[in-house]
Design a protein around this motif. Structure first.
Motif, mmCIF file in Angstrom:
data_model
loop_
_atom_site.group_PDB
_atom_site.id
_atom_site.type_symbol
_atom_site.label_atom_id
_atom_site.label_comp_id
_atom_site.label_asym_id
_atom_site.label_seq_id
_atom_site.Cartn_x
_atom_site.Cartn_y
_atom_site.Cartn_z
ATOM 1 N N TRP A 42 -9.368 18.869 23.004
ATOM 2 C CA TRP A 42 -8.905 17.552 23.448
ATOM 3 C C TRP A 42 -8.615 16.653 22.255
ATOM 4 O O TRP A 42 -7.727 15.801 22.329
ATOM 5 C CB TRP A 42 -9.868 16.909 24.438
ATOM 6 N N VAL A 43 -9.310 16.844 21.144
ATOM 7 C CA VAL A 43 -9.016 16.096 19.923
ATOM 8 C C VAL A 43 -7.704 16.612 19.330
ATOM 9 O O VAL A 43 -6.852 15.831 18.890
ATOM 10 C CB VAL A 43 -10.169 16.215 18.900
ATOM 11 N N ALA A 44 -7.540 17.932 19.343
ATOM 12 C CA ALA A 44 -6.310 18.541 18.822
ATOM 13 C C ALA A 44 -5.090 17.984 19.548
ATOM 14 O O ALA A 44 -4.076 17.672 18.914
ATOM 15 C CB ALA A 44 -6.372 20.061 18.958
ATOM 16 N N GLU A 45 -5.182 17.838 20.862
ATOM 17 C CA GLU A 45 -4.058 17.291 21.642
ATOM 18 C C GLU A 45 -3.665 15.902 21.154
ATOM 19 O O GLU A 45 -2.486 15.589 21.047
ATOM 20 C CB GLU A 45 -4.400 17.260 23.137
ATOM 21 N N LYS A 46 -4.659 15.082 20.848
ATOM 22 C CA LYS A 46 -4.375 13.730 20.337
ATOM 23 C C LYS A 46 -3.700 13.801 18.967
ATOM 24 O O LYS A 46 -2.782 13.039 18.675
ATOM 25 C CB LYS A 46 -5.662 12.898 20.239
ATOM 26 N N LEU A 47 -4.148 14.720 18.119
ATOM 27 C CA LEU A 47 -3.532 14.883 16.802
ATOM 28 C C LEU A 47 -2.089 15.369 16.930
ATOM 29 O O LEU A 47 -1.222 14.954 16.159
ATOM 30 C CB LEU A 47 -4.353 15.854 15.951
ATOM 31 N N PHE A 48 -1.832 16.243 17.907
ATOM 32 C CA PHE A 48 -0.469 16.719 18.142
ATOM 33 C C PHE A 48 0.416 15.568 18.604
ATOM 34 O O PHE A 48 1.538 15.414 18.125
ATOM 35 C CB PHE A 48 -0.433 17.837 19.195
ATOM 36 N N GLU A 49 -0.091 14.759 19.534
ATOM 37 C CA GLU A 49 0.673 13.614 20.047
ATOM 38 C C GLU A 49 1.062 12.658 18.927
ATOM 39 O O GLU A 49 2.155 12.108 18.919
ATOM 40 C CB GLU A 49 -0.151 12.848 21.089
ATOM 41 N N LYS A 50 0.147 12.442 17.987
ATOM 42 C CA LYS A 50 0.394 11.499 16.883
ATOM 43 C C LYS A 50 1.114 12.175 15.712
ATOM 44 O O LYS A 50 1.335 11.551 14.681
ATOM 45 C CB LYS A 50 -0.932 10.895 16.411
ATOM 46 N N GLU A 51 1.470 13.457 15.901
ATOM 47 C CA GLU A 51 2.180 14.250 14.895
ATOM 48 C C GLU A 51 1.447 14.298 13.557
ATOM 49 O O GLU A 51 2.053 14.316 12.491
ATOM 50 C CB GLU A 51 3.614 13.745 14.731
#
Length: 174
Positions: A55-64
């Motif tokens: 779930w943290v990784a998803e946020k990092l992906f969203e913020k590129e």
């Protein structure tokens, strides 16, 4: 149906496990300080890898800020997986962990050309699992089930065993 509700509940538990599993990501740009729920990380360099909760990784992906370390959804990888699955009709081929959940969250309009190939992989694997269940092979004996498939297979096997129990000819009834 009770069976379907139990199956859906088991899949929901699996989704929670997936979201809380560790994901390796590659940092895309230098970051002075990254505040995570588990603490702060400082002086991250582009190209470095990091293991974080999904779930943290998803946020990092969203913020590129990062991308997945393993690109599961590229055409070459999917075609290789499909070819391997087709070329070995009697056994399941290894798939990355949480394959179906990763695919479900990763297929978009940009890579929708993967869908027919993914559906082929899904149906090939489903047919194999149905065949194993018809032979009443225990889940522990079936190699290369993903976590999602294991939940499905165990429920399917319960149904098959109940069916055989129902149709079995008993000696005292002859």
């Amino acid at each position: 149906m009770v069976i379907v509700e139990g199956f859906k509940q088991a899949l929901r538990v699996l989704e929670v496990e997936f979201e809380n599993s560790l994901e390796e990501v590659l940092v895309l740009k230098d970051v002075q300080r990254l505040n995570l729920p588990t603490g702060a990380i400082e002086n991250l360099k582009a190209g470095s890898s990091l293991r974080v909760y999904r779930w943290v990784a998803e946020k990092l992906f969203e913020k590129e800020v990062a991308k997945p370390a393993e690109d599961l959804l590229d055409m070459k990888t999917i075609l290789q997986l499909r070819w391997k699955e087709k070329s070995e009709p009697a056994e399941l081929q290894p798939l990355p962990s949480y394959f179906y959940l990763r695919v479900r969250g990763g297929v978009s309009r940009e890579n929708s050309e993967l869908l027919p190939h993914l559906k082929d992989i899904f149906s090939l694997r489903l047919a194999k699992m149905m065949s194993f269940a018809a032979k009443r092979i225990p889940a522990s004996m079936v190699e290369n089930l993903t976590a999602e498939e294991k939940v499905f297979y165990e429920h399917l096997l319960d149904i098959v065993n109940a069916w055989y129990g129902f149709i079995e000819v008993r000696k005292d009834e002859r």
